[in-house]
Scaffold this motif. Structure first.
Motif, PDB file in Angstrom:
ATOM      1  N   PHE A  31       0.848  -1.184   0.000  1.00 35.80           N
ATOM      2  CA  PHE A  31       0.000   0.000   0.000  1.00 35.80           C
ATOM      3  C   PHE A  31       0.888   1.240   0.000  1.00 35.80           C
ATOM      4  N   ASP A  32       0.348   2.373  -0.459  1.00 27.71           N
ATOM      5  CA  ASP A  32       0.952   3.637  -0.062  1.00 27.71           C
ATOM      6  C   ASP A  32       0.103   4.195   1.083  1.00 27.71           C
ATOM      7  N   ILE A  33       0.506   5.313   1.637  1.00 21.58           N
ATOM      8  CA  ILE A  33      -0.188   5.791   2.836  1.00 21.58           C
ATOM      9  C   ILE A  33      -1.652   6.141   2.547  1.00 21.58           C
ATOM     10  N   ASN A  34      -1.955   6.506   1.300  1.00 20.92           N
ATOM     11  CA  ASN A  34      -3.337   6.833   0.955  1.00 20.92           C
ATOM     12  C   ASN A  34      -4.189   5.588   0.769  1.00 20.92           C
ATOM     13  N   THR A  35      -3.672   4.602   0.046  1.00 18.08           N
ATOM     14  CA  THR A  35      -4.482   3.396  -0.174  1.00 18.08           C
ATOM     15  C   THR A  35      -4.618   2.575   1.104  1.00 18.08           C
ATOM     16  N   ALA A  36      -3.610   2.664   1.984  1.00 14.26           N
ATOM     17  CA  ALA A  36      -3.743   1.983   3.280  1.00 14.26           C
ATOM     18  C   ALA A  36      -4.922   2.549   4.055  1.00 14.26           C
ATOM     19  N   ILE A  54       2.789  -4.012   3.610  1.00 18.94           N
ATOM     20  CA  ILE A  54       3.988  -3.195   3.450  1.00 18.94           C
ATOM     21  C   ILE A  54       3.514  -1.817   3.020  1.00 18.94           C
ATOM     22  N   GLU A  55       3.951  -0.790   3.709  1.00 16.80           N
ATOM     23  CA  GLU A  55       3.465   0.556   3.408  1.00 16.80           C
ATOM     24  C   GLU A  55       4.615   1.461   2.991  1.00 16.80           C
ATOM     25  N   ILE A  56       4.378   2.234   1.927  1.00 20.40           N
ATOM     26  CA  ILE A  56       5.377   3.180   1.432  1.00 20.40           C
ATOM     27  C   ILE A  56       4.742   4.565   1.337  1.00 20.40           C
ATOM     28  N   PRO A  57       5.548   5.622   1.237  1.00 22.16           N
ATOM     29  CA  PRO A  57       4.977   6.965   1.067  1.00 22.16           C
ATOM     30  C   PRO A  57       4.272   7.089  -0.279  1.00 22.16           C
ATOM     31  N   ALA A  58       3.397   8.071  -0.392  1.00 21.41           N
ATOM     32  CA  ALA A  58       2.647   8.298  -1.629  1.00 21.41           C
ATOM     33  C   ALA A  58       3.289   9.422  -2.434  1.00 21.41           C
ATOM     34  N   GLY A  59       3.310   9.274  -3.748  1.00 21.21           N
ATOM     35  CA  GLY A  59       3.791  10.356  -4.597  1.00 21.21           C
ATOM     36  C   GLY A  59       4.889   9.923  -5.545  1.00 21.21           C
ATOM     37  N   GLU A  60       4.940  10.578  -6.715  1.00 23.96           N
ATOM     38  CA  GLU A  60       5.931  10.271  -7.744  1.00 23.96           C
ATOM     39  C   GLU A  60       7.357  10.422  -7.227  1.00 23.96           C
ATOM     40  N   GLU A  61       7.569  11.339  -6.286  1.00 29.63           N
ATOM     41  CA  GLU A  61       8.928  11.561  -5.784  1.00 29.63           C
ATOM     42  C   GLU A  61       9.469  10.349  -5.030  1.00 29.63           C
ATOM     43  N   TYR A  62       8.590   9.398  -4.683  1.00 30.42           N
ATOM     44  CA  TYR A  62       9.021   8.186  -3.973  1.00 30.42           C
ATOM     45  C   TYR A  62       9.104   6.974  -4.898  1.00 30.42           C
ATOM     46  N   LYS A  63       8.957   7.196  -6.189  1.00 23.54           N
ATOM     47  CA  LYS A  63       9.064   6.101  -7.154  1.00 23.54           C
ATOM     48  C   LYS A  63      10.537   5.914  -7.498  1.00 23.54           C
ATOM     49  N   THR A  64      11.282   5.402  -6.521  1.00 23.44           N
ATOM     50  CA  THR A  64      12.736   5.365  -6.613  1.00 23.44           C
ATOM     51  C   THR A  64      13.282   4.016  -6.154  1.00 23.44           C
ATOM     52  N   LEU A  65      14.564   3.808  -6.445  1.00 21.08           N
ATOM     53  CA  LEU A  65      15.233   2.599  -5.971  1.00 21.08           C
ATOM     54  C   LEU A  65      15.301   2.560  -4.451  1.00 21.08           C
ATOM     55  N   ALA A  66      15.362   3.720  -3.808  1.00 19.21           N
ATOM     56  CA  ALA A  66      15.386   3.755  -2.340  1.00 19.21           C
ATOM     57  C   ALA A  66      14.098   3.170  -1.774  1.00 19.21           C
ATOM     58  N   THR A  67      12.960   3.486  -2.393  1.00 17.26           N
ATOM     59  CA  THR A  67      11.690   2.899  -1.936  1.00 17.26           C
ATOM     60  C   THR A  67      11.658   1.410  -2.225  1.00 17.26           C
ATOM     61  N   CYS A  68      12.227   0.992  -3.349  1.00 14.42           N
ATOM     62  CA  CYS A  68      12.325  -0.444  -3.641  1.00 14.42           C
ATOM     63  C   CYS A  68      13.101  -1.163  -2.538  1.00 14.42           C
ATOM     64  N   GLU A  69      14.154  -0.534  -2.059  1.00 14.05           N
ATOM     65  CA  GLU A  69      14.929  -1.154  -0.983  1.00 14.05           C
ATOM     66  C   GLU A  69      14.067  -1.373   0.251  1.00 14.05           C
ATOM     67  N   THR A  70      13.150  -0.440   0.519  1.00 10.53           N
ATOM     68  CA  THR A  70      12.236  -0.604   1.649  1.00 10.53           C
ATOM     69  C   THR A  70      11.381  -1.853   1.452  1.00 10.53           C
ATOM     70  N   VAL A  71      10.872  -2.039   0.247  1.00  9.78           N
ATOM     71  CA  VAL A  71      10.025  -3.205  -0.043  1.00  9.78           C
ATOM     72  C   VAL A  71      10.847  -4.490   0.025  1.00  9.78           C
ATOM     73  N   TRP A  72      12.007  -4.497  -0.609  1.00  4.84           N
ATOM     74  CA  TRP A  72      12.851  -5.695  -0.599  1.00  4.84           C
ATOM     75  C   TRP A  72      13.314  -6.048   0.816  1.00  4.84           C
ATOM     76  N   THR A  73      13.579  -5.026   1.620  1.00  3.80           N
ATOM     77  CA  THR A  73      13.976  -5.280   3.006  1.00  3.80           C
ATOM     78  C   THR A  73      12.844  -5.949   3.778  1.00  3.80           C
ATOM     79  N   ALA A  74      11.622  -5.449   3.580  1.00  9.38           N
ATOM     80  CA  ALA A  74      10.466  -6.037   4.269  1.00  9.38           C
ATOM     81  C   ALA A  74      10.261  -7.488   3.853  1.00  9.38           C
ATOM     82  N   LEU A  75      10.396  -7.771   2.562  1.00  8.49           N
ATOM     83  CA  LEU A  75      10.248  -9.144   2.085  1.00  8.49           C
ATOM     84  C   LEU A  75      11.345 -10.040   2.642  1.00  8.49           C
ATOM     85  N   THR A  76      12.554  -9.533   2.658  1.00  5.80           N
ATOM     86  CA  THR A  76      13.689 -10.325   3.136  1.00  5.80           C
ATOM     87  C   THR A  76      13.582 -10.600   4.628  1.00  5.80           C
TER      88      THR A  76
END
Length: 346
Positions: A31-36, A54-76
Protein backbone atom coordinates in the motif's frame (compact mmCIF):
# COMPACT_ATOMS: atom_id res chain seq x y z
CA UNK A 1 -0.45 -11.11 -23.05
CA UNK A 2 -1.84 -11.96 -19.61
CA UNK A 3 -5.51 -12.99 -19.79
CA UNK A 4 -6.10 -12.92 -16.03
CA UNK A 5 -7.85 -9.56 -16.15
CA UNK A 6 -10.93 -8.96 -14.00
CA UNK A 7 -12.97 -5.76 -14.30
CA UNK A 8 -16.05 -4.83 -12.29
CA UNK A 9 -17.83 -6.08 -9.20
CA UNK A 10 -16.32 -9.59 -9.50
CA UNK A 11 -12.71 -8.36 -9.47
CA UNK A 12 -12.13 -8.57 -5.72
CA UNK A 13 -13.82 -11.98 -5.54
CA UNK A 14 -11.31 -13.13 -8.15
CA UNK A 15 -8.52 -11.69 -6.01
CA UNK A 16 -9.81 -13.62 -3.00
CA UNK A 17 -9.50 -16.87 -4.94
CA UNK A 18 -6.03 -16.07 -6.26
CA UNK A 19 -4.47 -15.23 -2.87
CA UNK A 20 -5.72 -18.53 -1.43
CA UNK A 21 -4.19 -20.79 -4.05
CA UNK A 22 -2.25 -23.67 -2.47
CA UNK A 23 0.90 -22.87 -4.45
CA UNK A 24 1.24 -19.48 -2.74
CA UNK A 25 3.30 -19.65 0.46
CA UNK A 26 2.76 -16.12 1.83
CA UNK A 27 0.78 -13.03 0.82
CA UNK A 28 2.27 -9.53 1.07
CA UNK A 29 0.23 -6.44 0.22
CA UNK A 30 1.89 -3.20 -0.85
CA UNK A 31 0.00 0.00 0.00
CA UNK A 32 0.95 3.64 -0.06
CA UNK A 33 -0.19 5.79 2.84
CA UNK A 34 -3.34 6.83 0.95
CA UNK A 35 -4.48 3.40 -0.17
CA UNK A 36 -3.74 1.98 3.28
CA UNK A 37 -6.24 4.50 4.65
CA UNK A 38 -8.92 4.66 1.97
CA UNK A 39 -8.76 1.38 0.04
CA UNK A 40 -7.65 -1.22 2.56
CA UNK A 41 -11.08 -1.34 4.29
CA UNK A 42 -12.78 -2.32 1.01
CA UNK A 43 -10.10 -4.92 0.35
CA UNK A 44 -9.68 -6.46 3.81
CA UNK A 45 -12.30 -9.20 3.63
CA UNK A 46 -10.86 -10.47 0.36
CA UNK A 47 -7.39 -11.04 1.79
CA UNK A 48 -6.29 -14.11 3.74
CA UNK A 49 -5.75 -14.02 7.48
CA UNK A 50 -2.15 -13.36 8.36
CA UNK A 51 -1.20 -11.44 5.23
CA UNK A 52 1.68 -8.99 5.68
CA UNK A 53 1.12 -5.33 4.77
CA UNK A 54 3.99 -3.19 3.45
CA UNK A 55 3.46 0.56 3.41
CA UNK A 56 5.38 3.18 1.43
CA UNK A 57 4.98 6.96 1.07
CA UNK A 58 2.65 8.30 -1.63
CA UNK A 59 3.79 10.36 -4.60
CA UNK A 60 5.93 10.27 -7.74
CA UNK A 61 8.93 11.56 -5.78
CA UNK A 62 9.02 8.19 -3.97
CA UNK A 63 9.06 6.10 -7.15
CA UNK A 64 12.74 5.37 -6.61
CA UNK A 65 15.23 2.60 -5.97
CA UNK A 66 15.39 3.75 -2.34
CA UNK A 67 11.69 2.90 -1.94
CA UNK A 68 12.32 -0.44 -3.64
CA UNK A 69 14.93 -1.15 -0.98
CA UNK A 70 12.24 -0.60 1.65
CA UNK A 71 10.03 -3.21 -0.04
CA UNK A 72 12.85 -5.69 -0.60
CA UNK A 73 13.98 -5.28 3.01
CA UNK A 74 10.47 -6.04 4.27
CA UNK A 75 10.25 -9.14 2.09
CA UNK A 76 13.69 -10.32 3.14
CA UNK A 77 13.16 -9.75 6.85
CA UNK A 78 9.87 -11.67 6.63
CA UNK A 79 11.74 -14.51 4.88
CA UNK A 80 9.51 -14.38 1.81
CA UNK A 81 10.39 -17.22 -0.55
CA UNK A 82 9.95 -17.50 -4.32
CA UNK A 83 6.38 -18.73 -3.86
CA UNK A 84 5.31 -15.59 -2.00
CA UNK A 85 2.78 -13.28 -3.68
CA UNK A 86 2.95 -9.47 -3.72
CA UNK A 87 -0.39 -7.68 -4.17
CA UNK A 88 0.10 -4.05 -5.27
CA UNK A 89 -2.76 -1.77 -4.21
CA UNK A 90 -2.54 1.75 -5.54
CA UNK A 91 -2.08 4.05 -8.50
CA UNK A 92 0.59 4.04 -11.16
CA UNK A 93 3.45 4.59 -8.71
CA UNK A 94 2.51 1.57 -6.59
CA UNK A 95 1.73 -0.75 -9.51
CA UNK A 96 4.89 0.21 -11.43
CA UNK A 97 7.16 0.05 -8.40
CA UNK A 98 5.54 -3.00 -6.84
CA UNK A 99 5.70 -4.96 -10.08
CA UNK A 100 9.37 -4.00 -10.45
CA UNK A 101 10.14 -5.12 -6.89
CA UNK A 102 8.39 -8.46 -7.43
CA UNK A 103 10.12 -9.03 -10.77
CA UNK A 104 13.57 -8.64 -9.19
CA UNK A 105 13.11 -10.16 -5.72
CA UNK A 106 14.75 -13.61 -5.75
CA UNK A 107 14.76 -13.31 -9.57
CA UNK A 108 11.01 -13.02 -9.62
CA UNK A 109 7.96 -13.72 -7.48
CA UNK A 110 4.34 -13.54 -8.66
CA UNK A 111 2.41 -10.33 -8.21
CA UNK A 112 -1.15 -9.10 -8.64
CA UNK A 113 -2.07 -5.55 -9.59
CA UNK A 114 -5.06 -3.95 -7.82
CA UNK A 115 -5.15 -0.47 -9.38
CA UNK A 116 -7.09 2.12 -7.40
CA UNK A 117 -6.83 5.20 -9.65
CA UNK A 118 -8.35 5.66 -13.09
CA UNK A 119 -4.89 6.16 -14.58
CA UNK A 120 -3.67 2.85 -13.19
CA UNK A 121 -6.90 1.03 -14.10
CA UNK A 122 -6.85 2.00 -17.78
CA UNK A 123 -3.10 2.16 -18.33
CA UNK A 124 -0.36 1.64 -15.75
CA UNK A 125 -1.44 -1.74 -14.36
CA UNK A 126 -2.13 -3.35 -17.74
CA UNK A 127 0.53 -4.50 -20.17
CA UNK A 128 3.40 -5.72 -18.00
CA UNK A 129 5.50 -2.55 -17.77
CA UNK A 130 7.20 -2.05 -14.41
CA UNK A 131 9.82 0.41 -13.27
CA UNK A 132 11.02 3.38 -11.26
CA UNK A 133 12.36 6.86 -11.93
CA UNK A 134 16.11 7.46 -11.81
CA UNK A 135 18.19 10.67 -11.76
CA UNK A 136 15.04 12.65 -12.44
CA UNK A 137 14.03 10.68 -15.56
CA UNK A 138 10.67 8.90 -15.72
CA UNK A 139 10.70 5.08 -15.65
CA UNK A 140 14.41 5.00 -16.44
CA UNK A 141 14.94 1.64 -14.70
CA UNK A 142 12.46 -1.16 -15.30
CA UNK A 143 11.54 -4.52 -16.81
CA UNK A 144 8.66 -6.06 -18.69
CA UNK A 145 6.95 -8.57 -16.41
CA UNK A 146 3.35 -9.73 -16.67
CA UNK A 147 1.41 -9.88 -13.38
CA UNK A 148 -0.33 -13.04 -12.27
CA UNK A 149 -3.58 -11.07 -12.53
CA UNK A 150 -5.01 -7.56 -12.71
CA UNK A 151 -8.11 -6.94 -10.59
CA UNK A 152 -9.90 -3.69 -11.44
CA UNK A 153 -12.67 -2.60 -9.06
CA UNK A 154 -14.27 0.67 -10.25
CA UNK A 155 -15.58 1.38 -6.72
CA UNK A 156 -12.05 2.42 -5.76
CA UNK A 157 -12.54 5.50 -7.93
CA UNK A 158 -14.95 6.83 -5.31
CA UNK A 159 -11.92 7.37 -3.03
CA UNK A 160 -10.30 9.79 -5.51
CA UNK A 161 -10.44 13.55 -5.51
CA UNK A 162 -11.54 15.17 -8.81
CA UNK A 163 -7.97 16.08 -9.78
CA UNK A 164 -6.80 12.46 -9.60
CA UNK A 165 -9.81 11.28 -11.57
CA UNK A 166 -9.16 13.81 -14.32
CA UNK A 167 -5.50 12.81 -14.47
CA UNK A 168 -6.49 9.25 -15.26
CA UNK A 169 -8.93 10.41 -17.91
CA UNK A 170 -5.99 11.71 -19.96
CA UNK A 171 -4.94 8.13 -20.68
CA UNK A 172 -8.49 7.26 -21.76
CA UNK A 173 -8.44 10.16 -24.23
CA UNK A 174 -5.01 9.04 -25.45
CA UNK A 175 -6.39 5.63 -26.39
CA UNK A 176 -9.16 7.27 -28.42
CA UNK A 177 -6.80 9.61 -30.22
CA UNK A 178 -4.41 6.86 -31.33
CA UNK A 179 -6.93 4.15 -32.17
CA UNK A 180 -10.64 5.04 -31.91
CA UNK A 181 -11.93 8.18 -33.62
CA UNK A 182 -15.53 7.07 -33.09
CA UNK A 183 -15.07 6.88 -29.32
CA UNK A 184 -13.49 10.34 -29.29
CA UNK A 185 -16.43 11.77 -31.25
CA UNK A 186 -18.95 9.95 -29.07
CA UNK A 187 -17.46 11.05 -25.76
CA UNK A 188 -16.51 14.65 -26.52
CA UNK A 189 -19.87 15.88 -25.23
CA UNK A 190 -19.83 13.64 -22.14
CA UNK A 191 -16.48 14.38 -20.49
CA UNK A 192 -15.85 12.89 -17.07
CA UNK A 193 -19.39 13.18 -15.72
CA UNK A 194 -19.94 9.43 -15.36
CA UNK A 195 -21.80 7.55 -12.63
CA UNK A 196 -20.33 4.18 -13.61
CA UNK A 197 -16.86 3.90 -15.12
CA UNK A 198 -16.97 0.16 -15.79
CA UNK A 199 -17.73 0.26 -19.52
CA UNK A 200 -15.26 3.10 -20.12
CA UNK A 201 -12.52 1.13 -18.34
CA UNK A 202 -13.36 -2.04 -20.27
CA UNK A 203 -13.27 -0.18 -23.59
CA UNK A 204 -10.00 1.58 -22.82
CA UNK A 205 -8.26 -1.52 -21.49
CA UNK A 206 -9.50 -3.44 -24.53
CA UNK A 207 -7.83 -0.95 -26.86
CA UNK A 208 -4.56 -1.20 -24.97
CA UNK A 209 -4.69 -5.00 -24.91
CA UNK A 210 -5.19 -5.18 -28.68
CA UNK A 211 -1.96 -3.24 -29.16
CA UNK A 212 0.08 -4.97 -26.44
CA UNK A 213 -0.87 -8.47 -27.69
CA UNK A 214 0.77 -7.64 -31.01
CA UNK A 215 3.89 -6.06 -29.50
CA UNK A 216 4.43 -6.99 -25.84
CA UNK A 217 8.01 -5.66 -25.61
CA UNK A 218 7.46 -2.32 -27.40
CA UNK A 219 9.59 -3.03 -30.46
CA UNK A 220 7.10 -1.32 -32.75
CA UNK A 221 3.33 -0.97 -32.57
CA UNK A 222 3.19 -0.59 -28.78
CA UNK A 223 5.00 2.72 -29.15
CA UNK A 224 1.61 4.15 -30.18
CA UNK A 225 0.72 4.13 -26.48
CA UNK A 226 3.35 6.80 -25.90
CA UNK A 227 1.38 9.52 -27.64
CA UNK A 228 1.60 12.63 -25.45
CA UNK A 229 4.40 11.12 -23.40
CA UNK A 230 7.55 12.39 -25.12
CA UNK A 231 6.72 16.00 -24.33
CA UNK A 232 4.56 15.05 -21.33
CA UNK A 233 7.35 13.12 -19.58
CA UNK A 234 9.81 15.93 -20.28
CA UNK A 235 7.43 18.47 -18.75
CA UNK A 236 6.63 16.24 -15.76
CA UNK A 237 10.31 15.46 -15.11
CA UNK A 238 11.34 19.10 -15.31
CA UNK A 239 8.61 20.27 -12.93
CA UNK A 240 9.52 17.51 -10.45
CA UNK A 241 12.83 19.35 -10.04
CA UNK A 242 10.98 22.56 -9.14
CA UNK A 243 9.71 22.38 -5.54
CA UNK A 244 6.03 23.23 -5.30
CA UNK A 245 5.44 22.98 -9.06
CA UNK A 246 4.99 19.22 -9.38
CA UNK A 247 2.09 18.01 -11.54
CA UNK A 248 0.32 14.68 -11.89
CA UNK A 249 1.32 12.31 -14.67
CA UNK A 250 -2.04 12.61 -16.42
CA UNK A 251 -1.86 16.39 -16.33
CA UNK A 252 1.54 16.23 -18.04
CA UNK A 253 0.20 13.78 -20.64
CA UNK A 254 -2.76 16.06 -21.41
CA UNK A 255 -0.36 18.94 -22.06
CA UNK A 256 1.90 16.59 -24.02
CA UNK A 257 -0.97 15.49 -26.24
CA UNK A 258 -1.67 19.10 -27.20
CA UNK A 259 2.00 19.68 -27.95
CA UNK A 260 2.29 16.48 -29.97
CA UNK A 261 -0.96 17.19 -31.80
CA UNK A 262 0.61 20.52 -32.79
CA UNK A 263 3.75 18.68 -33.93
CA UNK A 264 1.50 16.40 -36.01
CA UNK A 265 -0.09 19.46 -37.58
CA UNK A 266 3.32 21.10 -38.03
CA UNK A 267 4.46 18.05 -40.05
CA UNK A 268 1.33 18.02 -42.20
CA UNK A 269 -0.24 14.93 -40.62
CA UNK A 270 -3.16 16.55 -38.78
CA UNK A 271 -5.69 19.05 -40.10
CA UNK A 272 -6.49 22.46 -38.60
CA UNK A 273 -9.96 21.19 -37.62
CA UNK A 274 -8.62 18.09 -35.86
CA UNK A 275 -6.00 20.08 -33.95
CA UNK A 276 -8.70 22.50 -32.82
CA UNK A 277 -10.99 19.63 -31.72
CA UNK A 278 -8.22 18.06 -29.64
CA UNK A 279 -7.19 21.35 -28.02
CA UNK A 280 -10.76 22.40 -27.28
CA UNK A 281 -11.66 19.08 -25.70
CA UNK A 282 -8.55 18.77 -23.55
CA UNK A 283 -8.73 22.37 -22.32
CA UNK A 284 -12.39 21.81 -21.41
CA UNK A 285 -11.18 19.27 -18.84
CA UNK A 286 -7.61 20.12 -17.88
CA UNK A 287 -6.22 23.36 -16.54
CA UNK A 288 -3.23 24.74 -18.36
CA UNK A 289 0.15 23.65 -17.00
CA UNK A 290 2.09 26.73 -15.99
CA UNK A 291 5.65 27.43 -17.09
CA UNK A 292 7.42 30.39 -18.66
CA UNK A 293 8.71 30.66 -22.21
CA UNK A 294 12.33 30.84 -21.04
CA UNK A 295 11.96 27.29 -19.62
CA UNK A 296 10.99 25.60 -22.88
CA UNK A 297 14.52 24.64 -23.93
CA UNK A 298 15.31 23.24 -20.46
CA UNK A 299 12.09 21.19 -20.55
CA UNK A 300 12.82 19.93 -24.07
CA UNK A 301 16.25 18.69 -22.97
CA UNK A 302 14.57 15.98 -20.89
CA UNK A 303 13.25 14.40 -24.10
CA UNK A 304 16.78 13.30 -24.94
CA UNK A 305 16.34 10.48 -22.39
CA UNK A 306 13.03 9.27 -23.85
CA UNK A 307 12.99 5.46 -24.17
CA UNK A 308 11.71 5.53 -27.76
CA UNK A 309 14.81 7.34 -28.96
CA UNK A 310 17.32 5.76 -31.32
CA UNK A 311 20.81 7.11 -30.78
CA UNK A 312 20.58 10.89 -30.98
CA UNK A 313 17.22 10.77 -32.79
CA UNK A 314 14.19 11.67 -30.69
CA UNK A 315 11.32 9.44 -31.84
CA UNK A 316 7.80 10.64 -31.14
CA UNK A 317 4.34 9.16 -31.60
CA UNK A 318 2.18 11.53 -33.59
CA UNK A 319 -1.28 11.52 -35.19
CA UNK A 320 -2.01 11.27 -38.88
CA UNK A 321 -5.63 12.04 -38.05
CA UNK A 322 -7.79 11.50 -34.98
CA UNK A 323 -7.84 7.79 -34.21
CA UNK A 324 -4.72 7.04 -36.28
CA UNK A 325 -1.46 7.12 -34.37
CA UNK A 326 1.88 6.76 -36.10
CA UNK A 327 5.10 5.94 -34.25
CA UNK A 328 8.85 6.47 -34.84
CA UNK A 329 8.40 10.03 -36.05
CA UNK A 330 11.69 11.91 -35.65
CA UNK A 331 11.50 15.31 -33.99
CA UNK A 332 14.20 17.73 -32.95
CA UNK A 333 14.76 19.46 -29.62
CA UNK A 334 13.92 22.70 -31.41
CA UNK A 335 10.56 21.30 -32.54
CA UNK A 336 9.73 20.11 -29.01
CA UNK A 337 10.60 23.54 -27.63
CA UNK A 338 8.44 25.11 -30.36
CA UNK A 339 5.51 22.87 -29.39
CA UNK A 340 5.88 23.99 -25.77
CA UNK A 341 5.91 27.62 -26.84
CA UNK A 342 2.75 26.98 -28.89
CA UNK A 343 1.07 25.43 -25.82
CA UNK A 344 2.20 28.34 -23.66
CA UNK A 345 0.57 30.86 -26.01
CA UNK A 346 -2.82 29.11 -26.09
Amino acid sequence: MNENLFIGSSALAALAEIVRRPAISRVFVLFDINTARYCRPLLEKHLPEGYTPIEIPAGEEYKTLATCETVWTALTEAQADRHALLVNVGGGVVTDLGGFCAALYKRGIPFVQVPTTLLAQVDASVGGKTGVDFLGFKNQIGVFQEPLAVCIEPRFLQTLDPRQLKAGYAEVVKHWLIADAAAFARNRSIGIMLDDWTSTIQESVGLKQQIVRQDPLESGLRKLLNFGHTVGHALESYLLTQPGREILHGEAVAAGMICEAWLSHHKGLLSDTELDQIETFLFSIFEKVQFVTLETEAIAEYAQQDKKNSGSTINCTLLEGIGRGVYNQPVTLEEIAASLRYYHRL
